[in-house]
Scaffold this motif. Structure first.
Motif, PDB file in Angstrom:
ATOM      1  N   LYS A 189       6.809 -17.831  -2.988  1.00 38.32           N
ATOM      2  CA  LYS A 189       6.749 -19.288  -2.844  1.00 38.32           C
ATOM      3  C   LYS A 189       6.638 -20.003  -4.191  1.00 38.32           C
ATOM      4  CE  LYS A 189       6.978 -19.365   1.627  1.00 38.32           C
ATOM      5  NZ  LYS A 189       8.159 -19.952   2.322  1.00 38.32           N
ATOM      6  N   CYS A 190       5.668 -19.555  -5.020  1.00 36.82           N
ATOM      7  CA  CYS A 190       5.452 -20.255  -6.294  1.00 36.82           C
ATOM      8  C   CYS A 190       5.880 -19.435  -7.504  1.00 36.82           C
ATOM      9  CB  CYS A 190       3.991 -20.679  -6.443  1.00 36.82           C
ATOM     10  SG  CYS A 190       2.845 -19.287  -6.741  1.00 36.82           S
ATOM     11  N   GLY A 191       6.173 -18.139  -7.303  1.00 37.25           N
ATOM     12  CA  GLY A 191       6.641 -17.299  -8.400  1.00 37.25           C
ATOM     13  C   GLY A 191       5.531 -16.686  -9.233  1.00 37.25           C
ATOM     14  N   HIS A 192       4.274 -16.948  -8.888  1.00 37.54           N
ATOM     15  CA  HIS A 192       3.169 -16.385  -9.665  1.00 37.54           C
ATOM     16  C   HIS A 192       3.113 -14.870  -9.483  1.00 37.54           C
ATOM     17  CE1 HIS A 192      -0.757 -15.925 -11.513  1.00 37.54           C
ATOM     18  NE2 HIS A 192      -1.197 -15.313 -10.434  1.00 37.54           N
ATOM     19  N   ARG A 193       3.022 -14.166 -10.623  1.00 39.85           N
ATOM     20  CA  ARG A 193       2.989 -12.705 -10.570  1.00 39.85           C
ATOM     21  C   ARG A 193       1.644 -12.190 -11.069  1.00 39.85           C
ATOM     22  NH1 ARG A 193       6.976 -10.296 -14.525  1.00 39.85           N
ATOM     23  NH2 ARG A 193       5.177  -9.857 -15.852  1.00 39.85           N
ATOM     24  N   LYS A 197      -1.009  -8.502 -10.317  1.00 45.21           N
ATOM     25  CA  LYS A 197      -1.248  -7.256  -9.585  1.00 45.21           C
ATOM     26  C   LYS A 197      -2.223  -7.453  -8.436  1.00 45.21           C
ATOM     27  CE  LYS A 197      -2.155  -2.365 -10.494  1.00 45.21           C
ATOM     28  NZ  LYS A 197      -2.526  -1.359 -11.530  1.00 45.21           N
ATOM     29  N   ASP A 198      -3.228  -8.295  -8.666  1.00 43.94           N
ATOM     30  CA  ASP A 198      -4.263  -8.506  -7.646  1.00 43.94           C
ATOM     31  C   ASP A 198      -3.790  -9.366  -6.477  1.00 43.94           C
ATOM     32  OD1 ASP A 198      -6.047  -6.946  -9.017  1.00 43.94           O
ATOM     33  OD2 ASP A 198      -6.993  -8.619 -10.067  1.00 43.94           O
ATOM     34  N   ASN A 199      -2.563  -9.854  -6.539  1.00 42.27           N
ATOM     35  CA  ASN A 199      -2.029 -10.605  -5.400  1.00 42.27           C
ATOM     36  C   ASN A 199      -1.960  -9.724  -4.151  1.00 42.27           C
ATOM     37  OD1 ASN A 199      -1.673 -12.978  -6.783  1.00 42.27           O
ATOM     38  ND2 ASN A 199       0.518 -12.696  -7.157  1.00 42.27           N
ATOM     39  N   ARG A 200      -1.760  -8.421  -4.383  1.00 48.23           N
ATOM     40  CA  ARG A 200      -1.565  -7.494  -3.271  1.00 48.23           C
ATOM     41  C   ARG A 200      -2.804  -6.639  -3.043  1.00 48.23           C
ATOM     42  NH1 ARG A 200       2.621  -2.342  -3.127  1.00 48.23           N
ATOM     43  NH2 ARG A 200       2.547  -1.965  -0.871  1.00 48.23           N
ATOM     44  N   ASN A 201      -3.194  -6.515  -1.784  1.00 51.67           N
ATOM     45  CA  ASN A 201      -4.289  -5.630  -1.401  1.00 51.67           C
ATOM     46  C   ASN A 201      -3.685  -4.478  -0.597  1.00 51.67           C
ATOM     47  OD1 ASN A 201      -6.513  -4.333  -0.156  1.00 51.67           O
ATOM     48  ND2 ASN A 201      -7.728  -6.213  -0.235  1.00 51.67           N
ATOM     49  N   LYS A 202      -3.527  -3.325  -1.255  1.00 50.09           N
ATOM     50  CA  LYS A 202      -2.867  -2.192  -0.610  1.00 50.09           C
ATOM     51  C   LYS A 202      -3.663  -1.625   0.563  1.00 50.09           C
ATOM     52  CE  LYS A 202      -0.371  -0.546  -4.696  1.00 50.09           C
ATOM     53  NZ  LYS A 202      -0.141   0.615  -5.594  1.00 50.09           N
ATOM     54  N   LYS A 203      -4.995  -1.722   0.483  1.00 48.60           N
ATOM     55  CA  LYS A 203      -5.843  -1.125   1.519  1.00 48.60           C
ATOM     56  C   LYS A 203      -5.637  -1.776   2.877  1.00 48.60           C
ATOM     57  CE  LYS A 203      -9.503   0.598  -1.524  1.00 48.60           C
ATOM     58  NZ  LYS A 203     -10.968   0.539  -1.839  1.00 48.60           N
ATOM     59  N   ILE A 204      -5.477  -3.086   2.888  1.00 51.72           N
ATOM     60  CA  ILE A 204      -5.306  -3.792   4.166  1.00 51.72           C
ATOM     61  C   ILE A 204      -3.879  -4.326   4.319  1.00 51.72           C
ATOM     62  CG2 ILE A 204      -7.740  -4.387   4.399  1.00 51.72           C
ATOM     63  CD1 ILE A 204      -7.109  -7.156   3.310  1.00 51.72           C
ATOM     64  N   HIS A 205      -2.999  -3.945   3.398  1.00 46.80           N
ATOM     65  CA  HIS A 205      -1.567  -4.260   3.465  1.00 46.80           C
ATOM     66  C   HIS A 205      -1.294  -5.762   3.578  1.00 46.80           C
ATOM     67  CE1 HIS A 205      -0.897   0.007   3.822  1.00 46.80           C
ATOM     68  NE2 HIS A 205      -1.728   0.058   4.839  1.00 46.80           N
ATOM     69  N   PHE A 209      -0.868  -9.632   1.262  1.00 45.03           N
ATOM     70  CA  PHE A 209      -0.556 -10.283  -0.005  1.00 45.03           C
ATOM     71  C   PHE A 209      -1.144 -11.684   0.054  1.00 45.03           C
ATOM     72  CE2 PHE A 209       1.874 -13.061  -2.689  1.00 45.03           C
ATOM     73  CZ  PHE A 209       2.216 -12.322  -3.799  1.00 45.03           C
ATOM     74  N   CYS A 210      -1.926 -12.015  -0.977  1.00 47.73           N
ATOM     75  CA  CYS A 210      -2.486 -13.362  -1.065  1.00 47.73           C
ATOM     76  C   CYS A 210      -2.338 -13.844  -2.500  1.00 47.73           C
ATOM     77  CB  CYS A 210      -3.955 -13.391  -0.634  1.00 47.73           C
ATOM     78  SG  CYS A 210      -4.688 -15.043  -0.697  1.00 47.73           S
ATOM     79  N   CYS A 211      -1.501 -14.853  -2.712  1.00 52.21           N
ATOM     80  CA  CYS A 211      -1.233 -15.358  -4.058  1.00 52.21           C
ATOM     81  C   CYS A 211      -2.499 -15.994  -4.647  1.00 52.21           C
ATOM     82  CB  CYS A 211      -0.105 -16.374  -4.003  1.00 52.21           C
ATOM     83  SG  CYS A 211       0.285 -17.097  -5.613  1.00 52.21           S
ATOM     84  N   LYS A 212      -2.862 -15.573  -5.833  1.00 55.12           N
ATOM     85  CA  LYS A 212      -4.044 -16.103  -6.511  1.00 55.12           C
ATOM     86  C   LYS A 212      -3.824 -17.533  -7.004  1.00 55.12           C
ATOM     87  CE  LYS A 212      -6.306 -12.240  -6.093  1.00 55.12           C
ATOM     88  NZ  LYS A 212      -7.449 -12.143  -5.163  1.00 55.12           N
ATOM     89  N   ASN A 213      -2.559 -17.979  -7.011  1.00 49.14           N
ATOM     90  CA  ASN A 213      -2.249 -19.318  -7.500  1.00 49.14           C
ATOM     91  C   ASN A 213      -2.137 -20.340  -6.363  1.00 49.14           C
ATOM     92  OD1 ASN A 213      -1.377 -21.315  -9.496  1.00 49.14           O
ATOM     93  ND2 ASN A 213       0.652 -21.082  -8.589  1.00 49.14           N
ATOM     94  N   CYS A 214      -1.213 -20.051  -5.403  1.00 46.47           N
ATOM     95  CA  CYS A 214      -0.996 -21.027  -4.322  1.00 46.47           C
ATOM     96  C   CYS A 214      -1.608 -20.594  -2.990  1.00 46.47           C
ATOM     97  CB  CYS A 214       0.504 -21.282  -4.141  1.00 46.47           C
ATOM     98  SG  CYS A 214       1.407 -19.888  -3.415  1.00 46.47           S
ATOM     99  N   HIS A 215      -2.160 -19.374  -2.965  1.00 44.60           N
ATOM    100  CA  HIS A 215      -2.858 -18.827  -1.799  1.00 44.60           C
ATOM    101  C   HIS A 215      -1.937 -18.532  -0.601  1.00 44.60           C
ATOM    102  CE1 HIS A 215      -6.491 -19.679  -3.983  1.00 44.60           C
ATOM    103  NE2 HIS A 215      -6.179 -20.975  -4.054  1.00 44.60           N
TER     104      HIS A 215
END
Length: 371
Positions: free
Chosen positions: A321-325, A327-335, A337-343
């Motif tokens: 959506k916003c292009g923010h990259r 590593k912590d955007n993705r939570n592999k344990k619970i599969h 993705f939550c963008c740290k910028n636009c949520h």
């Protein structure tokens, strides 16, 4: 040009099995005999090998003329394959009972019968016709096939080629990002913004069972256990192939002609084991991703579609959506993705498919502009 390899079961009466077995054993012995010569001389020119060894091969092993030529092609191809794969020069040994067949010389195939050359003359045999009918319409060319004897059954592995015009980039009217994984074998995101999940739960469970069974058999260390391991491996391979067939077939049938599927280049997935916990490595990195890609490529081509492979870098870390990259955007344990910028939040496999869709648009735009 599209090439597929069909695996057809051949029905051999007991009265004919002796001729086929004798032929395959003679062929295998001839290949090993010639392989020893090639290993010593490093000669891979068929014309020279023919001059040096053709008469001996026929005399020593009782092979017909074309069979003797086929042994040379088989041995040369095996050495060249080893060389292209970066292996050191070593003598190639032929252990499996196989027989390479040249179209219209060693074998022929029509809608009713399979005809094969043996040391005792020609045999005409019945075969499994299911799904083969469409390949006899005159548009397919049959190549050099391989006769295989496995688990007391006979199979013909035959490559078939047909000319197809590749879908031009300018004619693409629909783009589908396809993210491959384990929890979901495939997750797609298309030009209409629709997401489709192909569950991998059953497959994951099934492969864990195969792994556990293989471990139990290995601990027994008996000849019967080793035979069972081979049988189990064969069943698992057939299962994996069938699943890939089902998913790729569903994909090409779901989308119209003019569709372009965008896949990640997963060539190095088997080298990524250091990133996966040891207990999960078998399931995580051993799935046949390349086989999936090959199946989708030829099926898409037959259906007026196309496959493009792109660099997988950052597809799981970038917000679509916003292009923010990050590593912590993705939570592999619970599969998730939550963008740290636009949520923006979604399933992580869906995010991968969305980013592949975007990369596909960019790749096709650059291709049509430069053209």
């Amino acid at each position: 040009m599209s090439t597929i390899t069909a695996k057809i079961q051949i029905y051999v009466p007991k009265s004919n099995t002796g001729s086929l077995e004798l032929t395959m054993k003679a062929y295998c012995r001839a290949c090993n005999w010639l392989s020893e010569k090639v290993f010593r001389t490093k000669e891979l020119n068929q014309v020279k090998l023919n001059t040096l060894y053709y008469k001996e091969i026929r005399q020593l092993f009782g092979l017909k003329s074309q069979m003797a030529q086929s042994t040379m092609k088989t041995v040369i191809a095996r050495y060249k394959s080893a060389k292209s794969n970066g292996h050191d020069w070593a003598q190639v040994n032929f252990k499996l009972p196989e027989y390479d067949l040249v179209w219209n010389r060693d074998y022929s195939l029509n809608e009713n019968l399979f005809s094969v050359n043996t040391v005792d003359g020609r045999l005409k045999l019945k075969f499994e016709k299911k799904a083969m009918k469409r390949y006899f319409d005159g548009t397919w060319k049959f190549g050099t096939a391989k006769l295989v004897h496995k688990f007391n059954k006979w199979f013909l592995h035959i490559p078939m080629t047909k000319d197809y015009a590749e879908l031009n980039l300018a004619d693409i009217n629909h783009i589908v990002g396809v993210d491959l994984g384990i929890n979901f074998l495939a997750t797609t995101y298309d030009s209409h913004g629709k997401t489709t999940f192909f569950s991998g739960k059953e497959v994951k469970h099934k492969r864990v069972q195969y792994k556990a069974l293989r471990k139990q058999l290995q601990q027994k260390q008996t000849s019967s256990a080793r035979a069972s391991i081979k049988s189990t491996g064969s069943r698992e391979n057939r299962y994996v192939t069938d699943v890939n067939h089902q998913v790729t077939k569903a994909l090409v049938e779901r989308y119209p002609k003019g569709t372009c599927f965008i896949l990640e280049d997963l060539t190095g997935v088997r080298n990524a084991t250091e990133k996966v916990r040891i207990k999960n490595r078998y399931v995580q990195v051993s799935w046949a991703f390349f086989q999936f890609r090959q199946m989708l490529e030829y099926k898409a081509q037959l259906n007026g579609q196309r496959v493009i492979v792109v660099d997988p870098k950052y597809t799981s870390q970038t917000c679509p959506k916003c292009g923010h990259r990050e590593k912590d955007n993705r939570n592999k344990k619970i599969h998730t993705f939550c963008c740290k910028n636009c949520h923006y939040t979604s399933n992580d496999d869906r995010i991968g498919a969305m980013n592949l869709h975007r990369k596909g648009i960019e790749t096709i735009s650059v291709g049509t502009t430069s053209a």
